[in-house]
Design a protein around this motif. Structure first.
Motif, PDB file in Angstrom:
ATOM      1  N   PRO A  14       0.776   3.175  -4.702  1.00 41.07           N
ATOM      2  CA  PRO A  14       0.285   3.284  -6.086  1.00 41.07           C
ATOM      3  C   PRO A  14       0.341   1.961  -6.850  1.00 41.07           C
ATOM      4  CG  PRO A  14       1.674   5.161  -5.553  1.00 41.07           C
ATOM      5  CD  PRO A  14       1.806   4.194  -4.399  1.00 41.07           C
ATOM      6  N   ALA A  20      -2.837   6.008  -2.128  1.00 37.99           N
ATOM      7  CA  ALA A  20      -2.128   6.698  -3.212  1.00 37.99           C
ATOM      8  C   ALA A  20      -2.352   5.943  -4.511  1.00 37.99           C
ATOM      9  CB  ALA A  20      -0.634   6.766  -2.894  1.00 37.99           C
ATOM     10  N   ALA A  21      -2.538   6.690  -5.601  1.00 35.93           N
ATOM     11  CA  ALA A  21      -2.885   6.071  -6.882  1.00 35.93           C
ATOM     12  C   ALA A  21      -2.141   6.774  -8.011  1.00 35.93           C
ATOM     13  CB  ALA A  21      -4.384   6.180  -7.125  1.00 35.93           C
ATOM     14  N   PRO A  22      -1.648   6.012  -8.976  1.00 37.93           N
ATOM     15  CA  PRO A  22      -0.931   6.628 -10.096  1.00 37.93           C
ATOM     16  C   PRO A  22      -1.879   7.420 -10.985  1.00 37.93           C
ATOM     17  CG  PRO A  22      -1.316   4.296 -10.534  1.00 37.93           C
ATOM     18  CD  PRO A  22      -1.791   4.550  -9.134  1.00 37.93           C
TER      19      PRO A  22
END
Lengths: 145, 145
Positions: free
Chosen positions: B51, B130-132
């Motif tokens: 992220p 994956a990403a916030p």
């Protein structure tokens, strides 16, 4: 069935994932919602995740989000650098970096996974997952997860 | 060739993408680097985006990042909710939300695209993106891109 572009020319037929990718980013730059619609699969099962946002599911919600983005910006200065390609059957996964607004100084970087699927109307965008790259994270030290 | 797990039992054979996914998240929770290694494809062509971070390419760089994460945290309280599945030939794409640290109050949400590939050693992780999800973005109003 995808919608026809204005002028009755009908949807473009993208014969490769790369052609669809080029059309997607051309639409993103030009601000043309009709061209953006043509780049996406017309099926309901599409998903889009804009940077920092939760997932949007379904053609209607995804196109509404692009109408807002393109309507408010008139198009975005963006180019895509593909770093990784996975291809199997009728699915292609391209992962890399969007470079946004480079002409205005230091560009913003966005990591992206684009998934294309082969439909009866050619290759179309099935999934667009975009994520912000936080400044100062290209070196070691920051928490990874 | 993937590395053997401690104890000489050899790498696990995951017969479906879901089995590999379960193994990946079990390793993430337990903090076991050996189990994490077994969940990933042993080929060089893997990619991982944590992220807010830029992409990591190649088995060595990706495993080093997991060694740092698991070493510093001892494992993470995480569960994955899959919202979208794309399956073609030897590739499966699962997109959804990771829910992290729910027992400590309001959980952090992370959007994830996981790509699994069928290898001679069964299904393995090929890409983890994956990403916030920024707080306050679940409603309308915030810029979308």
């Amino acid at each position: 069935m995808t919608k026809s572009a204005p002028g009755g020319t009908g949807p473009q037929q993208y014969s490769t994932p790369d052609e669809c990718e080029a059309a997607f980013y051309a639409a993103f730059r030009s601000g043309s919602l009709a061209a953006m619609q043509d780049a996406w699969s017309g099926r309901g099962e599409v998903m889009c995740i804009h940077p920092g946002r939760p997932p949007l599911s379904g053609h209607r919600a995804v196109m509404q989000s692009w109408a807002e983005i393109l309507g408010s910006t008139g198009g975005v200065s963006v180019r895509f650098e593909c770093h990784d390609r996975i291809h199997a059957g009728g699915v292609a996964v391209h992962t890399g970096l969007e470079v946004i607004g480079a002409e205005a100084g230091e560009p913003a970087l966005v990591t992206v996974t684009n998934v294309y699927e082969l439909t009866p109307a050619g290759w179309r965008m099935r999934l667009h997952h975009a994520a912000p790259v936080h400044r100062g994270t290209t070196g070691a030290g920051a928490p990874l997860h």
